[in-house]
Design a protein around this motif. Structure first.
Motif, PDB file in Angstrom:
ATOM      1  N   LEU A 268      25.676 -58.334   0.576  1.00 35.10           N
ATOM      2  CA  LEU A 268      25.133 -57.865   1.856  1.00 35.10           C
ATOM      3  C   LEU A 268      25.966 -56.767   2.484  1.00 35.10           C
ATOM      4  CD1 LEU A 268      24.118 -61.294   3.464  1.00 35.10           C
ATOM      5  CD2 LEU A 268      22.732 -59.766   2.051  1.00 35.10           C
ATOM      6  N   GLY A 269      27.265 -56.823   2.301  1.00 36.51           N
ATOM      7  CA  GLY A 269      28.156 -55.840   2.896  1.00 36.51           C
ATOM      8  C   GLY A 269      29.553 -55.991   2.336  1.00 36.51           C
ATOM      9  N   VAL A 270      30.407 -55.026   2.660  1.00 41.04           N
ATOM     10  CA  VAL A 270      31.802 -55.053   2.226  1.00 41.04           C
ATOM     11  C   VAL A 270      32.650 -55.535   3.396  1.00 41.04           C
ATOM     12  CG1 VAL A 270      33.732 -53.694   1.351  1.00 41.04           C
ATOM     13  CG2 VAL A 270      31.389 -53.144   0.646  1.00 41.04           C
ATOM     14  N   VAL A 271      33.324 -56.658   3.226  1.00 39.66           N
ATOM     15  CA  VAL A 271      34.150 -57.229   4.291  1.00 39.66           C
ATOM     16  C   VAL A 271      35.482 -56.475   4.338  1.00 39.66           C
ATOM     17  CG1 VAL A 271      35.308 -59.286   5.148  1.00 39.66           C
ATOM     18  CG2 VAL A 271      33.061 -59.478   4.058  1.00 39.66           C
ATOM     19  N   ALA A 272      35.677 -55.694   5.390  1.00 35.14           N
ATOM     20  CA  ALA A 272      36.882 -54.871   5.514  1.00 35.14           C
ATOM     21  C   ALA A 272      37.968 -55.556   6.324  1.00 35.14           C
ATOM     22  CB  ALA A 272      36.535 -53.525   6.150  1.00 35.14           C
ATOM     23  N   GLU A 273      37.569 -56.287   7.359  1.00 39.95           N
ATOM     24  CA  GLU A 273      38.534 -56.971   8.231  1.00 39.95           C
ATOM     25  C   GLU A 273      37.976 -58.317   8.641  1.00 39.95           C
ATOM     26  OE1 GLU A 273      39.570 -54.643  11.666  1.00 39.95           O
ATOM     27  OE2 GLU A 273      40.062 -52.854  10.494  1.00 39.95           O
ATOM     28  N   ALA A 274      38.885 -59.239   8.961  1.00 35.09           N
ATOM     29  CA  ALA A 274      38.461 -60.559   9.426  1.00 35.09           C
ATOM     30  C   ALA A 274      39.419 -61.058  10.495  1.00 35.09           C
ATOM     31  CB  ALA A 274      38.412 -61.543   8.261  1.00 35.09           C
ATOM     32  N   LYS A 275      38.853 -61.633  11.529  1.00 33.19           N
ATOM     33  CA  LYS A 275      39.640 -62.327  12.541  1.00 33.19           C
ATOM     34  C   LYS A 275      39.495 -63.817  12.256  1.00 33.19           C
ATOM     35  CE  LYS A 275      40.221 -62.655  17.586  1.00 33.19           C
ATOM     36  NZ  LYS A 275      39.654 -62.222  18.905  1.00 33.19           N
ATOM     37  N   LEU A 276      40.618 -64.468  12.020  1.00 32.38           N
ATOM     38  CA  LEU A 276      40.608 -65.837  11.503  1.00 32.38           C
ATOM     39  C   LEU A 276      41.232 -66.808  12.491  1.00 32.38           C
ATOM     40  CD1 LEU A 276      42.087 -64.904   8.009  1.00 32.38           C
ATOM     41  CD2 LEU A 276      39.657 -65.142   8.551  1.00 32.38           C
ATOM     42  N   ASN A 277      40.696 -67.987  12.513  1.00 29.61           N
ATOM     43  CA  ASN A 277      41.302 -69.086  13.263  1.00 29.61           C
ATOM     44  C   ASN A 277      42.506 -69.608  12.491  1.00 29.61           C
ATOM     45  OD1 ASN A 277      41.488 -71.487  15.001  1.00 29.61           O
ATOM     46  ND2 ASN A 277      40.698 -72.549  13.205  1.00 29.61           N
ATOM     47  N   LYS A 525      18.286 -60.342   2.281  1.00 25.54           N
ATOM     48  CA  LYS A 525      18.854 -59.322   1.391  1.00 25.54           C
ATOM     49  C   LYS A 525      18.202 -57.966   1.678  1.00 25.54           C
ATOM     50  CE  LYS A 525      20.728 -57.495  -2.461  1.00 25.54           C
ATOM     51  NZ  LYS A 525      22.136 -57.093  -2.579  1.00 25.54           N
ATOM     52  N   THR A 526      16.906 -57.968   1.898  1.00 27.97           N
ATOM     53  CA  THR A 526      16.184 -56.727   2.174  1.00 27.97           C
ATOM     54  C   THR A 526      16.647 -56.106   3.474  1.00 27.97           C
ATOM     55  OG1 THR A 526      14.251 -57.616   1.011  1.00 27.97           O
ATOM     56  CG2 THR A 526      13.884 -55.707   2.431  1.00 27.97           C
ATOM     57  N   ALA A 527      16.897 -56.939   4.496  1.00 25.52           N
ATOM     58  CA  ALA A 527      17.348 -56.419   5.787  1.00 25.52           C
ATOM     59  C   ALA A 527      18.707 -55.734   5.668  1.00 25.52           C
ATOM     60  CB  ALA A 527      17.417 -57.554   6.802  1.00 25.52           C
ATOM     61  N   PHE A 528      19.573 -56.277   4.858  1.00 22.22           N
ATOM     62  CA  PHE A 528      20.910 -55.717   4.685  1.00 22.22           C
ATOM     63  C   PHE A 528      20.933 -54.608   3.629  1.00 22.22           C
ATOM     64  CE2 PHE A 528      22.118 -59.587   6.810  1.00 22.22           C
ATOM     65  CZ  PHE A 528      23.346 -59.333   7.411  1.00 22.22           C
TER      66      PHE A 528
END
Length: 1001
Positions: A268-277, A525-528
């Motif tokens: 769906l996309g490329v995860v570049a950054e994440a804010k994590l608990n 999937k189509t939306a993304f």
């Protein structure tokens, strides 16, 4: 065929145009379409292999956005992308026939942390253990725990929604996501976080890219809520890819698009950054290790262990336990896991308790221990023994054994290797034992062996059937076994993929989601990604796409492996056994494997990368009709016409790309023991270099290094004069320019005298007389560069009531082997083996002072010589010999109460490792010795002296060794390590033997 070639040629042209255009846009990372880079990114930790078109290594969010946005141009519409992190997936999730978009090399920055609000923000390429090592001093940790945690990236964990040990308490990765920054296939920047459903619907009402995504996801998940709750199993390892259920909260009041991204496997996309608990580290921890008479007993006992209010319950079967017992890792856990001599354990449960209150944990553990004692006394539940561990360092060691299980299974003897394709089923824990009973019956019906381990508290067991996938009959079992396990899992209300994602098992998606909900996946999937540019074939396809879902019987590595010539398979089984586990990608600078990869972050510069390159090189050479000989064959010792390697086709470049990768290898041999499957790159490296240089010639420096052992006796006669030259700045600069070597060590001016070696005389000694002797096997480095160490061992032997007999100097051959002079090495090995075999007949212990040289006799000699040529002589390391002596005879003086031992990496990763032995020796002498985990010092024989390696050598030294050398009193066991310290700090530390000798009264 002509149409296929035309199509291929068109795509190649489009690809070249795209890569050139990307460079023109100012893409800051590397863009690599070399054969070697594509090769090492064609596999992960699975049984599959798919060659990408190119690999691009993003350095920033801007790089990711540029790469994706550029592909929106009409002329680049045929291109696709596969986002990639650590490449630890077991089902080919990150494999692609398109362009690999790698975040693991550069995007490893921890951006921000807030301990008051308990969150951290990271880039997608941050390694899980890297993050926890950063958080630990702050008193926090990121909870999901994986067996591959020292090389798996946060981005990869998000994309498979990874979990692992402790998920019953801590949940999955998606349970710890606060927000994400992703880039969609068209380069659109998407930021996700939890919000009210009302706010989400306001966004969905907008006619925008973001509005479209929100609108379609809300419609699919809200309108089908009843169906979703009915279909999704109520398991700790809930159904992901795509997580239609948890997008909304149970009360439907909040909406979180992050949940759709988690587990989406880069589709769906490329995860570049994440804010994590992040969570506070609980100060108290206890591990109860329970041994069982068989694995079934361990499984059936696990519900009781969960009911004991434990944090986690991990299990290991006899297959894994037996392999662990043969591995170097067992020495660190034996005292916790070994059973009494009269008891056999064929199953193990590891039960962890942790918390904020020590008394609460003690109460739980005491209650469990009492019940275990009762079970042992009454011979019930198959419990045969148990141990309790509270030391956190020891607990880490035990879990390291469990984490190594995946790789250890790859070290199974024979052609049939346990492989991953049905390895992460999840069922309700109360049904696990019955499920596994049927699972085992299924595998037994195919007459297959298998290994099992996993998270019994969550109902997840990793089952790896042993198959030879180069055998077409066994390869044909993949699909029917997969089909039957999928059906069995559904029967027990479980999931076919409990934590490792779908990848090439995507074909089973419709079966588990059902046709209605699978259609909703396709809408999302189509939306993304309406044009199916991201990881096509994985999870699902867009509505208007006719892409076939990835299948279990997809592109197997075995289709190439079976083409490797038999001579290579026979000679280099250890290297060819590399199963992609990737332990050599361990991010930590304080582990020995693999130093070159730690410096460059280039996967070609790792044991896995080099193993792949070597295997492909041999395959392509065979394809060109080149008959590469057996390593032990007479080829390397007779005058037959020499084999000339080919440079046809891809080999024109690959020959040199393999050479580049092999040149970056330090030949430290850490891989040959630290790797779970014992991949031995220095051995295959020497073989490759022989044929490479036979084709392309050699420089002067190779001949100098290879023959240094022969030259040293001559050089030592003029040591005083030569040292003046070697030590001068002018000579050092000249050596750099002419030979490419610098900072060479000074020669010893004189060698000490021991008892003269005379075989005829010694053979007439009685055995009692011989028992008071020790034969010192001289190696070229301590004998000609550190004669003071030889003097120290003579003195130490004398104090122990022994007389040291110095054997006549014979070449060891290690330098020849490192440079690939195999005929010369074999000749040396034959001569030296004959001499040492004769000396061994005296039945007097033989010892060597530099372990790296001693190990050559047991390793490299056995690889190139027949058993008859090698003989059965054995050379002890000096620490092995000292351990056998009565040290009470030694009177130790001096004020030293604490000492730090820094071991040679070749030594520490060997089964004959020295640290614990030296600690025992010094303890008897009243000296406390600590031995911290350190990586390679960066010298590794001659590597650190080569001018071209200076940056790598210094980087390794400063990363791991320097902090201890500057702050503490150290001794170092390796000659090259002491030389490295001398050139950076100006003072050489002692060998432990020297230190002891100096402090003897």
């Amino acid at each position: 065929m002509e149409q296929e070639n035309n199509a291929s040629g068109h795509i190649a042209e489009v690809l070249d145009n795209y890569l050139n255009a990307l460079k023109g846009l100012g893409f800051e990372g590397e863009i690599d379409s070399s054969y070697s880079t594509k090769l090492v990114h064609s596999t992960d930790n699975s049984i599959y292999q798919q060659y990408p078109q190119a690999v691009i290594f993003a350095k920033s969010n801007d790089d990711i956005q540029k790469a994706l946005a550029l592909s929106e141009r009409a002329e680049f519409s045929v291109l696709s992308f596969g986002p990639r992190g650590g490449g630890t997936g077991t089902n080919g999730q990150s494999l692609t026939g398109g362009i690999v978009l790698d975040l693991s090399r550069h995007m490893r920055e921890i951006l921000e942390v807030n301990t008051q609000e308990k969150w951290v923000r990271v880039q997608g390429g941050v390694v899980k253990d890297q993050l926890n090592d950063y958080l630990r001093p702050l008193g926090f940790f990121f909870a999901p725990d994986l067996s591959t945690s020292n090389r798996a990236t946060i981005g990869g964990m998000i994309n498979t929604d990874a979990s692992g040990q402790g998920s019953l308490v801590y949940g999955k990765t998606s349970d710890h996501l606060i927000s994400l920054k992703c880039f969609l296939p068209d380069g659109y920047e998407l930021d996700t976080s939890k919000m009210s459903t009302l706010a989400a619907k306001e966004i969905a009402a907008k006619q925008s890219r973001l509005g479209q995504v929100f609108r379609d996801v809300i419609d699919s998940c809200e309108q089908n809520r009843t169906k979703i709750l009915e279909v999704f199993p109520k398991l700790n390892r809930f159904l992901t890819g795509y997580d239609l259920k948890n997008v909304f909260s149970d009360d439907m009041e909040t909406f979180d698009l992050t949940r759709i991204i988690a587990g989406s496997e880069g589709t769906l996309g490329v995860v570049a950054e994440a804010k994590l608990n992040i969570l506070p580290i609980e100060p108290y921890k206890t591990l109860v290790n329970i041994n069982y008479d068989n694995f079934d007993s361990a499984l059936r006992h696990s519900p009781f262990l969960v009911s004991a209010r434990s944090t986690s319950v991990e299990t290991v079967d006899s297959k894994v336990l037996n392999l662990a017992r043969e591995d170097m890792i067992w020495r660190s856990v034996a005292k916790f896991l070994d059973t009494p001599a009269d008891v056999t354990s064929d199953g193990l449960n590891m039960v962890e308790f942790n918390g904020q209150n020590e008394q609460d944990i003690n109460t739980k553990v005491d209650a469990l221990a009492a019940q275990l004692e009762e079970l042992i006394a009454s011979n019930k539940s198959g419990v045969v023994s148990y141990s309790i561990t509270t030391d956190k360092a020891d607990i880490i060691k035990i879990y390291a054994m469990r984490k190594k299980a995946v790789g250890l299974l790859g070290n199974t003897k024979g052609a049939q290797k346990p492989v991953a394709f049905v390895e992460d089923t999840a069922v309700p824990p109360e049904h696990l034992a019955d499920f596994i009973f049927e699972f085992r019956a299924l595998l037994d019906s195919y007459n297959l062996a298998y290994g099992m381990f996993g998270h019994v508290d969550a109902g997840v067991l990793h089952v790896r059937p042993a198959l030879d996938l180069c055998d077409t009959n066994q390869q044909a079992m993949l699909k029917p076994i997969s089909d039957k396990v999928a059906q069995l899992t559904k029967k027990y209300g479980g999931l076919f993929w409990g934590e490792h994602g779908k990848g090439f098992r995507s074909e089973y998606g419709p079966e588990f989601f059902g046709s209605d909900l699978f259609l909703e996946l396709r809408k999302i999937k189509t939306a993304f990604d309406a044009n199916n540019k991201l990881n096509p074939g994985k999870i699902c396809m867009p509505l208007d796409s006719n892409t076939v879902l990835a299948s279990v019987d997809g592109p197997l590595r075995a289709r190439f492996d079976k083409l490797v010539p038999i001579n290579i398979k026979t000679s280099f089984q250890d290297t060819l056994n590399c199963n992609g586990n990737g332990l050599c990608f361990n991010y930590s600078e304080h582990t020995q494997m693999c130093p070159s990869y730690k410096v460059t972050k280039d996967r070609r510069d790792s044991p896995k990368g080099r193993a792949m390159l070597f295997k492909e090189w041999t395959r392509l050479q065979a394809e060109q009709g080149v008959n590469l000989p057996l390593q032990q064959s007479a080829y390397f010792s007779d005058a037959k016409p020499k084999v000339e390697i080919s440079e046809a086709g891809e080999l024109a470049q690959l020959n040199h790309e393999v050479k580049r990768a092999m040149d970056a290898c330090l030949a430290c041999k850490a891989c040959s023991t630290a790797c779970p499957v014992k991949v031995d790159i220095p051995n295959s490296r020497a073989y490759f270099l022989h044929f490479y240089h036979q084709k392309y010639g050699r420089g002067l420096k190779d001949h100098m290094v290879a023959n240094i052992e022969r030259l040293l006796p001559v050089m030592s006669r003029g040591a005083a004069v030569l040292n003046t030259l070697i030590g001068s700045k002018l000579a050092n600069n000249l050596s750099k320019w002419v030979l490419g070597y610098q900072d060479l060590p000074l020669l010893s001016k004189r060698q000490p005298k021991g008892m003269e070696y005379d075989y005829e005389v010694l053979s007439k000694f009685s055995q009692s007389q011989r028992d008071n002797l020790v034969l010192v096997v001289l190696d070229p480095f301590t004998w000609f560069y550190e004669a003071e160490l030889i003097a120290a061992v003579i003195k130490l032997a004398d104090k122990l009531g022994k007389q040291a007999v110095l054997l006549p100097y014979h070449e060891n051959g290690k330098t020849k082997h490192i440079k690939g002079f195999l005929p010369e090495f074999k000749s040396t090995a034959i001569a030296t083996s004959a001499f040492l075999q004769k000396a061994a007949s005296l039945n007097i212990p033989m010892i060597g002072l530099d372990s790296a040289m001693v190990f050559v006799y047991d390793d490299e000699y056995r690889k190139v010589l027949t058993p008859q040529q090698r003989g059965d002589f054995h050379v002890l390391t000096v620490h092995e010999w000292l351990k056998q002596q009565n040290l009470s005879k030694l009177k130790f003086t001096g004020s030293t109460v604490s000492l730090t031992l820094l071991p040679h990496c070749s030594e520490e990763t060997n089964t004959r490792a020295s640290s614990s032995t030296w600690q025992e020796i010094f303890k008897k002498l009243g000296v406390a010795v600590k031995s911290p985990n350190v990586g390679c010092c960066g010298m590794a024989g001659t590597f650190g002296h080569e001018s071209k390696n200076q940056l790598a050598s210094e980087t390794l030294y400063t990363a791991s060794w320097q902090q201890y050398v500057k702050a503490e009193k150290v001794v170092a066991t390796g000659f090259s390590c002491r030389s490295q310290i001398k050139r950076f700090e100006g003072q050489k530390p002692m060998h432990p033997v020297e230190f002891i000798a100096v402090h003897l009264s």
